[in-house]
Write a protein that holds these residues in place. Structure first.
Motif, short mmCIF file in Angstrom:
data_model
loop_
_atom_site.label_atom_id
_atom_site.label_comp_id
_atom_site.label_asym_id
_atom_site.label_seq_id
_atom_site.Cartn_x
_atom_site.Cartn_y
_atom_site.Cartn_z
N PRO C 326 -5.33 21.28 4.63
CA PRO C 326 -4.56 21.67 3.44
C PRO C 326 -4.24 20.43 2.61
N ARG C 327 -3.83 20.68 1.39
CA ARG C 327 -3.56 19.59 0.47
C ARG C 327 -2.20 18.95 0.75
N LEU C 328 -2.11 17.65 0.54
CA LEU C 328 -0.81 17.00 0.68
C LEU C 328 0.00 17.15 -0.60
N ARG C 329 1.29 16.86 -0.48
CA ARG C 329 2.15 16.92 -1.65
C ARG C 329 2.25 15.51 -2.23
N ILE C 330 2.62 15.40 -3.48
CA ILE C 330 2.57 14.09 -4.14
C ILE C 330 3.42 13.06 -3.42
N ASP C 331 4.63 13.43 -2.99
CA ASP C 331 5.46 12.43 -2.34
C ASP C 331 4.90 12.05 -0.97
N GLN C 332 4.25 13.01 -0.31
CA GLN C 332 3.67 12.70 0.99
C GLN C 332 2.49 11.75 0.85
N ILE C 333 1.73 11.94 -0.23
CA ILE C 333 0.59 11.07 -0.45
C ILE C 333 1.05 9.63 -0.65
N LEU C 334 2.11 9.47 -1.44
CA LEU C 334 2.59 8.11 -1.69
C LEU C 334 3.24 7.54 -0.44
N THR C 335 3.94 8.39 0.32
CA THR C 335 4.53 7.91 1.57
C THR C 335 3.44 7.43 2.51
N LEU C 336 2.38 8.22 2.63
CA LEU C 336 1.28 7.86 3.53
C LEU C 336 0.73 6.48 3.16
N GLU C 337 0.57 6.26 1.86
CA GLU C 337 -0.01 4.99 1.43
C GLU C 337 0.95 3.83 1.65
N TRP C 338 2.13 3.95 1.06
CA TRP C 338 3.02 2.78 1.01
C TRP C 338 3.72 2.53 2.33
N LYS C 339 3.97 3.56 3.10
CA LYS C 339 4.74 3.35 4.33
C LYS C 339 3.86 3.23 5.55
N TYR C 340 2.64 3.76 5.49
CA TYR C 340 1.80 3.70 6.69
C TYR C 340 0.54 2.88 6.49
N LEU C 341 -0.30 3.28 5.55
CA LEU C 341 -1.59 2.61 5.43
C LEU C 341 -1.45 1.14 5.06
N LEU C 342 -0.57 0.83 4.12
CA LEU C 342 -0.47 -0.55 3.65
C LEU C 342 0.03 -1.50 4.74
N PRO C 343 1.12 -1.20 5.43
CA PRO C 343 1.53 -2.08 6.52
C PRO C 343 0.47 -2.21 7.60
N VAL C 344 -0.17 -1.09 7.95
CA VAL C 344 -1.22 -1.15 8.96
C VAL C 344 -2.32 -2.08 8.51
N ASN C 345 -2.65 -1.97 7.24
CA ASN C 345 -3.70 -2.79 6.68
C ASN C 345 -3.36 -4.27 6.71
N LEU C 346 -2.12 -4.59 6.35
CA LEU C 346 -1.72 -6.00 6.32
C LEU C 346 -1.78 -6.60 7.71
N LEU C 347 -1.28 -5.85 8.69
CA LEU C 347 -1.36 -6.32 10.07
C LEU C 347 -2.81 -6.47 10.49
N ASN C 348 -3.61 -5.53 10.04
CA ASN C 348 -5.02 -5.52 10.41
C ASN C 348 -5.72 -6.76 9.90
#
Lengths: 374, 151, 362
Positions: C326-348
């Protein structure tokens, strides 16, 4: 050198109006919602209905009692049989006719099949509204089997016209029992698939849990019935509290949840599908022998008075209120349709939600527009 | 409470109400000026608690308009019907119960739309289905020149 | 004309020499520009159609149905028929639209995809231009597409379009970061931004195998962010049909709509091609250590098939997402990016740097 600074007090966001509908993919028909939005956030929802108002209540005033059920199919076309049955029961109660057991059992089985078909369609559309397009075909695949049973029983797939005052239109087909049993067996195996596809999906849960909260008190006050009301803890199952047809002889659970959010409404319907299968299983082997019709007079005249009949459709409580002045036509017919009251609560439930949430909330209310417009 | 108990209980509270016992529900007829008081009592009295208005219908009874309220108590499980009528048929007015049961709001809009009954204190009394150029189709003297409905 | 399916440099150089015999150097350059332009145009048109067909078939597979079956054998001509239909449709411009920007937007979107394709290596020697900053070029050019989307949403003068465009803007700009970060992770491993060198560095083993855990993490992040960049489900909320009817391209019809449609699929191809280049060895065949017999068999398969095979695999993965979630909601999309993917990426990135510095990779 001067530097311009942004004064954040003067920058204001503005409320704006969006017309959602009457042609919109997720209003499921011709419902129009006038949304007051601030960015993505919904401030106010004003439902505008009447685009397919067909004046059924007015038409009923010039029809005879055996004719009326045929119009009711066109109200909530996904609960066509329950609508037929509501009018039939109302007329039978007014005339104090006791229909044979066979009729009662057949009606109950058809009710539950219809409920399953309706919930299946709701389930696939719910998935589509959430953006998971694949669910649509899974639901329709299973619904097709029910429609085939309907077709064999009464020749129609959608607008059944099956229950009439005094019984059912035709006796069941010889294959009926076997096909229904096959279907129940098949669908019991398929039901976990529904849960696997949507219920357990993390995105789906994130999108639905805690969204569109409706408390029990609000559900009662707004008259939100059916699975939507029961998800808020409002025990409103007419089948349980005011049994009709053969519901007093089957045991089933009234699915009650307390969360009152979109996910609870979703889960209530999915659970209800399993209950419907249980009810069908209890009855399908015990269809009593007998007539499928009571001998009725050529012209049915209801004694003067007011008659009210409640049935549980797939959407909630349907009420038929007939006022008779002793003639062959009713003086006034009022349908209390479940979608009408459920829609009224939409604004209350979706204040402060986002546009995407509004779509999800609307989807779990399971609106059928002709049911609202009548 | 069963029907007779209900009838007795309400009869003491509202002596001016005409209570008849029916095959299904007890019916309470109340003059329109007492309607709100009765409805409030019906909802708030601990022995009655009619918190669920499951149907609101309006009828055209040729010399007056009648409004019928079907009520159920989700706590006690009993049902009752309130009936009230307007004094004037051509320009019917009655009090709104929207504040008591919010679900009435939509039903009253429908009654206003199809029968032209005006509800006092209704927060949003607009036509629901039809546009302003229509008459009130569920009135018995309604004529439809286009003959959409045959009589 | 020398044609070698294993190495296209002989083909391109023979074309170059052939042209040079009868044209002055400037003429050769112009002729080659034209040739490349026409090939890219043809490729986009044909491959776009193939992808649309593929999507319908894959979608049908997930939905337990057959998909297009009537036009041509197995519906092979269906997309061509659809394309002709789109060509013939009336072009509608809303009265209140900003006419210039409204007409400009689809061209921006489609031009950007053409530009990105220039740096995609299809096989050995089959690459329009091999920048020494190729990865940076692709990622910066493909992020220009959002301008077209924003223009389309704004100039249509439709509230649905505007909401869709704003969502798309917020989403693409956010996910651009994640795409960039995971690219940087792999650049650290490769030690170069030149696409041909990155592929050459994978001749002994694809980066997803040699790069340890950080490469796998980067691959997953790249897939998620890449899906979001192409505006495809479950991140398709810029055109969320159940909410915004068609989002930013609600008002477009005919060939202008087809441009958006085509651009979406070509973007899908570009994201998959970048994933292939950076993680799956580009057109490099699959080699296992010292199994010479096996490696020779793998080498026998031409690089162009390796490339498209891998691209198709990634495309299939992305289509799989679309048709299951199913589709994500706009706030969830931004949360996923800024709170999860970006920190994971920086550590990576840190982890990858450590691995490269210590020489822990294969």
């Amino acid at each position: 050198m001067t530097t311009t600074t942004l004064d954040f007090d003067t920058i204001k966001t503005q409320e704006y109006l969006v017309n959602m509908g009457p042609q919109h993919p997720s209003t499921h028909g011709v419902l129009r919602l006038v949304l007051k939005l601030e960015g993505e956030i919904v401030h106010n929802v004003d439902p505008v209905v009447g685009y397919i108002h067909s004046g059924i209540e007015k038409m009923c005033e010039s029809l005879t009692y055996p004719q009326i059920p045929h119009l009711t199919d066109r109200m909530d076309y996904l609960s066509a049989h329950m609508n037929n049955e509501a009018v039939a029961l109302c007329v039978e109660n007014a005339l104090q006719i006791e229909v044979p057991d066979r009729v009662k059992v057949i009606r109950t089985i058809m009710d539950e099949l219809q409920r399953l078909a309706s919930h299946q369609l709701w389930w696939c559309v719910m998935g589509m509204d959430m953006g998971a397009l694949t669910t649509f075909f899974y639901g329709l695949r299973d619904r097709e089997l029910i429609l085939d049973i309907f077709e064999e029983t009464c020749g129609a797939r959608l607008t059944l016209n099956y229950s009439t005052p005094g019984g059912v239109m035709f006796d069941i087909h010889p294959n009926f029992q076997k096909r229904v049993k096959d279907f129940v067996k098949y669908f019991r195996a398929k039901l976990p698939e529904y849960n696997q596809l949507l219920s357990g999906n993390v995105i789906f849960r994130e999108r639905t849990i805690g969204i569109g909260y409706l408390s029990k008190e609000d559900a009662i006050a707004w008259g939100v019935t059916g699975p939507s009301g029961r998800a808020s803890g409002f025990a409103c199952d007419v089948r349980k509290h005011h049994p009709y047809s053969a519901y007093d002889r089957v045991s089933f659970n009234e699915i009650l949840r307390t969360e009152g959010d979109t996910y609870a409404r979703y889960q209530a319907r999915v659970d209800e599908m399993a209950e419907s299968l249980d009810i069908i299983e209890q009855l399908i082997d015990n269809i009593p022998q007998g007539d499928h019709q009571v001998k009725m007079k050529g012209v049915i005249k209801l004694p003067e008075g007011e008659y009210y009949q409640r049935v549980e459709t797939a959407r909630g409580e349907l009420g038929v209120f007939i006022v008779s002045d002793g003639k062959k036509n009713p003086y006034r017919v009022k349908f209390r349709s479940p979608g009408f009251s459920n829609l009224a609560a939409l604004n209350h439930m979706s204040k402060g939600a986002k546009i995407a949430d509004l779509v999800a909330i609307m989807s779990t209310l399971d609106l059928v527009i002709p049911d609202i417009d009548r | 409470m069963n029907q007779t108990e209900l009838a007795d209980y309400i009869g003491i509270l509202f002596p001016e109400a005409g209570i008849t016992l029916g095959s299904q529900f007890p019916t309470i007829e109340i003059p329109s000026e007492k309607l709100i008081a009765l409805c409030l009592k019906m909802r708030d009295d601990v022995n009655l608690t009619f918190d669920y208005l499951f149907c609101l219908s309006a009828l055209d009874l040729s010399d007056h308009m009648s409004v019928v309220y079907h009520l159920e108590s989700t706590k006690h499980g009993h049902c009752a019907v309130i009936k009230s009528h307007t004094s004037n048929r051509e320009n019917p007015v009655i009090d709104s119960v929207n504040d008591i049961w919010p679900t009435a709001g939509f039903h009253e809009r429908e009654a206003f739309d199809l029968l032209g009954i005006r509800f006092n204190n209704h927060p949003d009394l607009r036509r629901l289905f039809l546009d302003d150029s229509w008459g009130f189709p569920l009135r018995k003297d309604y004529t439809d020149p286009a003959r959409i409905v045959e009589r | 004309m020398a044609f070698d399916i294993y190495d296209f440099t002989s083909l391109t150089s023979s074309i170059h020499e052939g042209l040079a015999t009868f044209l002055p150097p400037v003429g050769v350059l112009i002729a080659e520009w034209l040739l490349v332009g026409i090939s890219v145009l043809l490729f986009v048109a044909v491959f776009g159609l193939i992808l649309v067909y593929l999507e319908r078939k894959v979608c049908a597979l997930f939905q337990q149905r057959l998909g297009p079956m009537r036009v041509g054998k197995w519906g092979l001509l269906q997309t061509i028929a659809d394309f002709i239909k789109l060509l013939m449709k009336e072009l509608i411009t809303p009265n209140k639209a900003d006419k210039f920007l409204y007409n400009l937007a689809p061209f921006i979107v489609i031009i950007v995809t053409f530009m990105a394709i220039a740096a995609i290596p299809f096989a050995k020697g089959l690459q329009a231009i091999d920048f020494d900053i190729g990865v940076l070029y692709v990622s910066s050019v493909s992020s220009l597409g959002v301008i077209g989307v924003l223009l389309a949403g704004w100039s249509s003068n439709n509230k649905y379009s505007l909401i869709g465009a704003m969502r798309s803007g917020a989403q693409i700009i956010s996910y651009e970061l994640s795409v960039g970060m995971s690219l940087i992770t792999m650049i650290i491993l490769a030690g170069s931004m030149q696409i041909s060198e990155i592929i050459q560095a994978q001749s002994t083993g694809w980066f997803i195998f040699t790069g340890h855990i950080p490469a796998v993490i980067a691959f997953i992040v790249f897939l998620i962010a890449g899906t979001a960049e192409t505006n495809r489900g479950p991140f398709d909320l810029a055109e969320a049909e159940s909410e915004l009817t068609a989002g930013f391209h609600t008002e477009y019809s005919g060939i202008k709509f087809a441009f958006f449609f085509l651009a979406e699929y070509v973007n899908l191809f570009i994201v998959s091609a970048m994933a292939t280049v950076l993680f799956l060895g580009g057109w490099m065949p699959f080699h296992v250590g010292s199994l010479d017999g096996f490696n020779a068999v793998m080498d026998f398969i031409p690089p162009i098939f390796w490339f498209f095979g891998k691209v198709m695999f990634v495309i299939f993965l992305i289509m799989w997402f679309k048709w299951t979630f199913p589709r994500l909601r706009i706030d969830q999309i931004l949360t996923l990016e800024w709170k999860y993917l970006l920190p994971v990426n920086l550590l990576n990135i840190l982890l990858m740097t450590l691995i490269v510095l210590m020489g822990w990779h294969f």
